[in-house]
Design a protein around this motif. Structure first.
Motif, PDB file in Angstrom:
ATOM      1  N   MET A 116      82.686  74.347 -32.998  1.00 55.35           N
ATOM      2  CA  MET A 116      83.407  74.644 -34.235  1.00 55.35           C
ATOM      3  C   MET A 116      84.600  75.565 -33.972  1.00 55.35           C
ATOM      4  SD  MET A 116      80.097  75.252 -36.722  1.00 55.35           S
ATOM      5  CE  MET A 116      78.767  74.041 -36.733  1.00 55.35           C
ATOM      6  N   ILE A 117      84.421  76.497 -33.064  1.00 53.77           N
ATOM      7  CA  ILE A 117      85.512  77.419 -32.743  1.00 53.77           C
ATOM      8  C   ILE A 117      86.645  76.684 -32.043  1.00 53.77           C
ATOM      9  CG2 ILE A 117      86.136  79.420 -31.314  1.00 53.77           C
ATOM     10  CD1 ILE A 117      83.239  80.421 -31.809  1.00 53.77           C
ATOM     11  N   THR A 118      86.286  75.753 -31.183  1.00 56.50           N
ATOM     12  CA  THR A 118      87.289  75.018 -30.408  1.00 56.50           C
ATOM     13  C   THR A 118      87.522  73.642 -31.032  1.00 56.50           C
ATOM     14  OG1 THR A 118      85.560  74.268 -28.872  1.00 56.50           O
ATOM     15  CG2 THR A 118      86.746  76.299 -28.318  1.00 56.50           C
ATOM     16  N   GLY A 119      87.061  72.583 -30.363  1.00 57.46           N
ATOM     17  CA  GLY A 119      87.278  71.226 -30.859  1.00 57.46           C
ATOM     18  C   GLY A 119      88.042  70.378 -29.880  1.00 57.46           C
ATOM     19  N   GLN A 120      88.792  71.036 -28.995  1.00 59.10           N
ATOM     20  CA  GLN A 120      89.627  70.321 -28.030  1.00 59.10           C
ATOM     21  C   GLN A 120      88.911  70.014 -26.725  1.00 59.10           C
ATOM     22  OE1 GLN A 120      89.834  73.486 -29.041  1.00 59.10           O
ATOM     23  NE2 GLN A 120      91.220  74.741 -27.781  1.00 59.10           N
ATOM     24  N   PHE A 121      87.641  70.371 -26.636  1.00 61.56           N
ATOM     25  CA  PHE A 121      86.921  70.171 -25.365  1.00 61.56           C
ATOM     26  C   PHE A 121      85.736  69.215 -25.525  1.00 61.56           C
ATOM     27  CE2 PHE A 121      88.521  74.627 -25.403  1.00 61.56           C
ATOM     28  CZ  PHE A 121      89.542  74.458 -24.479  1.00 61.56           C
ATOM     29  N   LEU A 168      90.843  76.509 -31.692  1.00 57.99           N
ATOM     30  CA  LEU A 168      91.442  77.777 -31.277  1.00 57.99           C
ATOM     31  C   LEU A 168      91.471  77.898 -29.763  1.00 57.99           C
ATOM     32  CD1 LEU A 168      89.743  80.220 -33.826  1.00 57.99           C
ATOM     33  CD2 LEU A 168      92.025  79.171 -33.979  1.00 57.99           C
ATOM     34  N   ASP A 169      92.438  78.645 -29.262  1.00 62.87           N
ATOM     35  CA  ASP A 169      92.474  78.956 -27.837  1.00 62.87           C
ATOM     36  C   ASP A 169      92.205  80.438 -27.592  1.00 62.87           C
ATOM     37  OD1 ASP A 169      94.834  80.157 -28.665  1.00 62.87           O
ATOM     38  OD2 ASP A 169      96.144  78.717 -27.643  1.00 62.87           O
ATOM     39  N   LYS A 170      91.792  81.138 -28.677  1.00 58.21           N
ATOM     40  CA  LYS A 170      91.461  82.551 -28.560  1.00 58.21           C
ATOM     41  C   LYS A 170      90.499  82.912 -29.680  1.00 58.21           C
ATOM     42  CE  LYS A 170      93.814  87.052 -28.104  1.00 58.21           C
ATOM     43  NZ  LYS A 170      95.150  87.707 -28.085  1.00 58.21           N
ATOM     44  N   VAL A 171      89.508  83.730 -29.381  1.00 58.67           N
ATOM     45  CA  VAL A 171      88.568  84.179 -30.392  1.00 58.67           C
ATOM     46  C   VAL A 171      88.193  85.629 -30.117  1.00 58.67           C
ATOM     47  CG1 VAL A 171      86.525  83.401 -29.108  1.00 58.67           C
ATOM     48  CG2 VAL A 171      86.397  83.632 -31.596  1.00 58.67           C
ATOM     49  N   TYR A 172      87.982  86.395 -31.184  1.00 56.58           N
ATOM     50  CA  TYR A 172      87.554  87.786 -31.071  1.00 56.58           C
ATOM     51  C   TYR A 172      86.061  87.843 -31.381  1.00 56.58           C
ATOM     52  CZ  TYR A 172      92.499  88.989 -31.095  1.00 56.58           C
ATOM     53  OH  TYR A 172      93.826  89.087 -30.776  1.00 56.58           O
ATOM     54  N   VAL A 173      85.284  88.475 -30.508  1.00 56.87           N
ATOM     55  CA  VAL A 173      83.836  88.565 -30.692  1.00 56.87           C
ATOM     56  C   VAL A 173      83.431  90.034 -30.722  1.00 56.87           C
ATOM     57  CG1 VAL A 173      81.562  87.912 -29.836  1.00 56.87           C
ATOM     58  CG2 VAL A 173      83.504  86.359 -29.505  1.00 56.87           C
ATOM     59  N   GLU A 194      85.115  80.397 -20.287  1.00 56.31           N
ATOM     60  CA  GLU A 194      85.600  79.491 -19.255  1.00 56.31           C
ATOM     61  C   GLU A 194      86.695  78.565 -19.782  1.00 56.31           C
ATOM     62  OE1 GLU A 194      84.492  79.641 -15.935  1.00 56.31           O
ATOM     63  OE2 GLU A 194      83.793  81.509 -16.848  1.00 56.31           O
ATOM     64  N   TYR A 195      86.914  78.564 -21.093  1.00 63.54           N
ATOM     65  CA  TYR A 195      87.865  77.624 -21.690  1.00 63.54           C
ATOM     66  C   TYR A 195      88.970  78.301 -22.495  1.00 63.54           C
ATOM     67  CZ  TYR A 195      84.446  73.966 -20.556  1.00 63.54           C
ATOM     68  OH  TYR A 195      83.600  73.106 -19.889  1.00 63.54           O
ATOM     69  N   ILE A 196      88.629  79.374 -23.191  1.00 66.35           N
ATOM     70  CA  ILE A 196      89.623  80.040 -24.035  1.00 66.35           C
ATOM     71  C   ILE A 196      89.543  81.546 -23.807  1.00 66.35           C
ATOM     72  CG2 ILE A 196      89.487  78.220 -25.783  1.00 66.35           C
ATOM     73  CD1 ILE A 196      87.881  80.124 -27.548  1.00 66.35           C
ATOM     74  N   ASP A 197      90.493  82.259 -24.380  1.00 69.05           N
ATOM     75  CA  ASP A 197      90.517  83.717 -24.277  1.00 69.05           C
ATOM     76  C   ASP A 197      89.520  84.296 -25.262  1.00 69.05           C
ATOM     77  OD1 ASP A 197      91.149  86.341 -23.806  1.00 69.05           O
ATOM     78  OD2 ASP A 197      93.121  86.272 -24.779  1.00 69.05           O
ATOM     79  N   VAL A 198      88.507  84.987 -24.755  1.00 69.30           N
ATOM     80  CA  VAL A 198      87.520  85.654 -25.600  1.00 69.30           C
ATOM     81  C   VAL A 198      87.773  87.151 -25.521  1.00 69.30           C
ATOM     82  CG1 VAL A 198      85.082  86.097 -26.026  1.00 69.30           C
ATOM     83  CG2 VAL A 198      85.809  83.839 -25.221  1.00 69.30           C
ATOM     84  N   SER A 236      72.491  93.599 -17.087  1.00 69.56           N
ATOM     85  CA  SER A 236      73.022  94.826 -17.685  1.00 69.56           C
ATOM     86  C   SER A 236      73.861  94.542 -18.928  1.00 69.56           C
ATOM     87  CB  SER A 236      73.871  95.579 -16.660  1.00 69.56           C
ATOM     88  OG  SER A 236      74.911  94.750 -16.156  1.00 69.56           O
ATOM     89  N   GLY A 237      74.085  93.261 -19.221  1.00 67.60           N
ATOM     90  CA  GLY A 237      74.843  92.887 -20.409  1.00 67.60           C
ATOM     91  C   GLY A 237      76.303  92.634 -20.122  1.00 67.60           C
ATOM     92  N   LEU A 238      76.983  92.070 -21.104  1.00 69.31           N
ATOM     93  CA  LEU A 238      78.419  91.821 -21.014  1.00 69.31           C
ATOM     94  C   LEU A 238      79.178  93.047 -21.503  1.00 69.31           C
ATOM     95  CD1 LEU A 238      78.421  88.191 -22.468  1.00 69.31           C
ATOM     96  CD2 LEU A 238      78.717  88.839 -20.068  1.00 69.31           C
ATOM     97  N   VAL A 239      80.204  93.424 -20.777  1.00 70.65           N
ATOM     98  CA  VAL A 239      80.972  94.638 -21.065  1.00 70.65           C
ATOM     99  C   VAL A 239      82.211  94.278 -21.876  1.00 70.65           C
ATOM    100  CG1 VAL A 239      82.195  96.588 -20.046  1.00 70.65           C
ATOM    101  CG2 VAL A 239      80.151  95.664 -18.919  1.00 70.65           C
ATOM    102  N   PRO A 240      82.497  95.013 -22.957  1.00 69.03           N
ATOM    103  CA  PRO A 240      83.710  94.738 -23.738  1.00 69.03           C
ATOM    104  C   PRO A 240      84.971  94.835 -22.895  1.00 69.03           C
ATOM    105  CG  PRO A 240      82.247  96.212 -24.926  1.00 69.03           C
ATOM    106  CD  PRO A 240      81.686  96.085 -23.533  1.00 69.03           C
ATOM    107  N   ASP A 241      86.009  94.185 -23.354  1.00 66.41           N
ATOM    108  CA  ASP A 241      87.281  94.245 -22.646  1.00 66.41           C
ATOM    109  C   ASP A 241      87.783  95.691 -22.580  1.00 66.41           C
ATOM    110  OD1 ASP A 241      87.071  91.543 -22.532  1.00 66.41           O
ATOM    111  OD2 ASP A 241      88.765  91.106 -23.860  1.00 66.41           O
ATOM    112  N   VAL A 242      88.529  95.988 -21.528  1.00 64.98           N
ATOM    113  CA  VAL A 242      89.073  97.332 -21.343  1.00 64.98           C
ATOM    114  C   VAL A 242      89.939  97.716 -22.545  1.00 64.98           C
ATOM    115  CG1 VAL A 242      90.580  98.770 -19.919  1.00 64.98           C
ATOM    116  CG2 VAL A 242      89.045  97.104 -18.837  1.00 64.98           C
TER     117      VAL A 242
END
Length: 490
Positions: free
Chosen positions: A280-285, A322-327, A346-350, A404-410
């Motif tokens: 739903m977020i993408t669609g192009q893949f 979309l090619d970018k999503v904020y989580v 692996e496909y868009i900017d998260v 240890s989990g995923l770390v937020p972007d700097v």
């Protein structure tokens, strides 16, 4: 759904368990058929089977030896725990339950609830006294009908002041009265002199059977002339896939060009629902690999690929392309929530905003005491079931979520603060505000206001109370575990 090849897991289950013993004629009375179910179920499907010597296919040479082994455990729970691999660090999530009906309901979004979720913190200067804060009020619940709100502070239940040792008993009751308080920062930015002060308000609540629609909040926010969709999604519940798709239909109709996906309290759920959300977020893949599940060495035939899709159950996916999503995340974001970040990345900017996630990349499935481990022809003599880890999730390039989990972007590390929880979906709420500021900025990523980042933090109580049952789950729908899955593609 296209299934390339099928093989009943009963065949695998039978071949593993019947080959374990050389002598099938020994007449042994086992301590409990439940013990037999626990061992055989874990032997058949457990992800970390190779790491547990007692689960080896050649562990027992006769029924007598096997029976003596089972009889050495006083309860099914004790046997189950003995078969878990590194409980504190690796497998923190496999569970055994004595009521599979309650488990089924919980995984479908049904549980006994008054509609409140809490965070708990130690009071300033104390290592035992605790206060709670309402982090989420579920829609159409008793709490929402009473007008309770996110950010309200609780200092006592039924007149008893909260401590670390009494949280479970107080909040485990079906009916209780909350006593509210205010947070006094004493006019300083330091927390040492802060205090929790009763304000005299109370509210009595009773837990009832409640079905949660995980599509909690949607908003359309205009930023710089473009529409931003906001979605607080609180659980990957397959029974509500249509509601999720409808939310994206609304986003489409509003010409949403940016999306903020709020998974801050989402402990996971259905693997298949995660790939639908990714689609739903993408669609192009469409048709490309969203995620893969890998099983133990004995079950390689079950290794699965979950592909992006443009439809489900005869319905078209409402995709935003979309090619970018904020989580947005907290340390309560787990499993399928982490899969979204790991797989979409692996496909868009998260853009990952908030706190480190839980660190759970394994998937589980409900195992019943039945001939094929599925929900049919279940042993009527008990209601035990297991939810063991059976597979590990990786993205299209075999990347895994670290324990240890995923770390937020700097620059986007923001912890929720007791002093500024904010209103979910409001553009001034700190985590959402950071996403909106980045969208608005034309000069690259926005530098978060240090006053947001440096809000005084209190020590959280590690023991989570009153959360949804089995919250940290990424589960495989039972119809999938009963077959060999090579590719899911619609």
């Amino acid at each position: 759904m296209k299934i390339m090849r099928t093989l009943l897991i009963a065949i695998i289950f039978g071949s593993l368990t019947t080959s374990c013993f050389e002598d099938r004629d020994d007449n042994v009375i086992l301590s409990s058929s439940i013990h037999d179910f626990v061992w055989k179920g874990m032997n058949a499907v457990y992800l970390y089977k190779a790491e547990i010597p007692d689960l080896a296919n050649d562990r027992f040479t006769s029924n007598e030896e096997y029976g003596n082994y089972l009889n050495s455990f006083s309860s099914p729970e004790e046997l189950f725990e003995s078969l878990i691999y590194q409980r504190q660090t690796v497998d923190r999530f496999s569970i055994i339950v004595d009521d599979y009906i309650a488990l089924q309901q919980a995984l479908s979004g049904v549980s006994k609830s008054n509609g409140l979720e809490f965070n708990f913190y130690y009071e300033p200067g104390s290592t035992t006294d605790v206060f709670g804060i309402i982090r989420l009020v579920l829609n159409n619940s008793e709490a929402s009908n009473l007008g309770l709100q996110r950010g309200q502070i609780i200092h006592a239940v039924d007149g008893v002041e909260l401590t670390e040792s009494n949280l479970s008993s107080l909040f485990g009751q079906d009916t209780y009265t909350l006593h509210f308080a205010d947070y006094n920062d004493n006019g300083t930015t330091e927390t040492d002199d802060d205090s929790i002060v009763s304000n005299g308000s109370t509210s009595s609540l009773t837990k009832v059977e409640y079905t949660e629609n995980p599509v909690h909040t949607t908003e359309i926010i205009n930023v710089g002339g473009e529409n931003v969709g906001y979605l607080l999604y609180n659980g990957f519940t397959a029974d509500f896939n249509n509601q999720l798709n409808n939310a994206f239909a609304d986003f489409q109709a509003s010409n949403v060009q940016h999306l903020v996906l709020d998974l801050r309290y989402n402990g996971g759920g259905s693997v298949d629902t995660a790939r639908l959300l990714g689609s739903m977020i993408t669609g192009q893949f469409n048709g490309s690999v969203f995620s893969k599940l890998n099983y133990n060495d004995d079950l390689q035939e079950l290794n699965s690929t979950f592909n992006f899709t443009n439809s489900f159950n005869g319905n078209s996916i409402n995709s935003l392309n979309l090619d970018k999503v904020y989580v947005l995340t907290t340390n309560r974001s787990a499993s399928a929530s982490e899969m979204i970040i790991n797989s979409l990345g692996e496909y868009i900017d998260v853009v990952h905003i908030g706190d480190n996630t839980t660190g759970k990349s394994q998937a589980s499935v409900t195992i019943y005491d039945s001939p094929d481990l599925g929900p049919n022809d279940v042993n009527p003599n008990h209601t035990y079931a297991m939810q063991p880890l059976v597979a590990i999730s990786v993205n299209a390039n075999d990347g895994v979520v670290p324990s240890s989990g995923l770390v937020p972007d700097v620059g986007f590390e923001i912890n929720e603060s007791v002093l500024n929880f904010g209103i979910l979906g409001d553009e001034n709420e700190p985590l959402l505000a950071a996403a909106l500021a980045d969208i608005e900025s034309s000069l690259g990523r926005y530098s978060i206001d240090q006053s947001i980042r440096n809000t005084p933090q209190l020590t959280p109580v590690k023991k989570d109370i009153n959360l949804k049952p089995f919250e940290d789950e990424m589960y495989i729908d039972n119809e999938f575990i009963s077959i060999t899955k090579k590719e899911f593609n619609q």
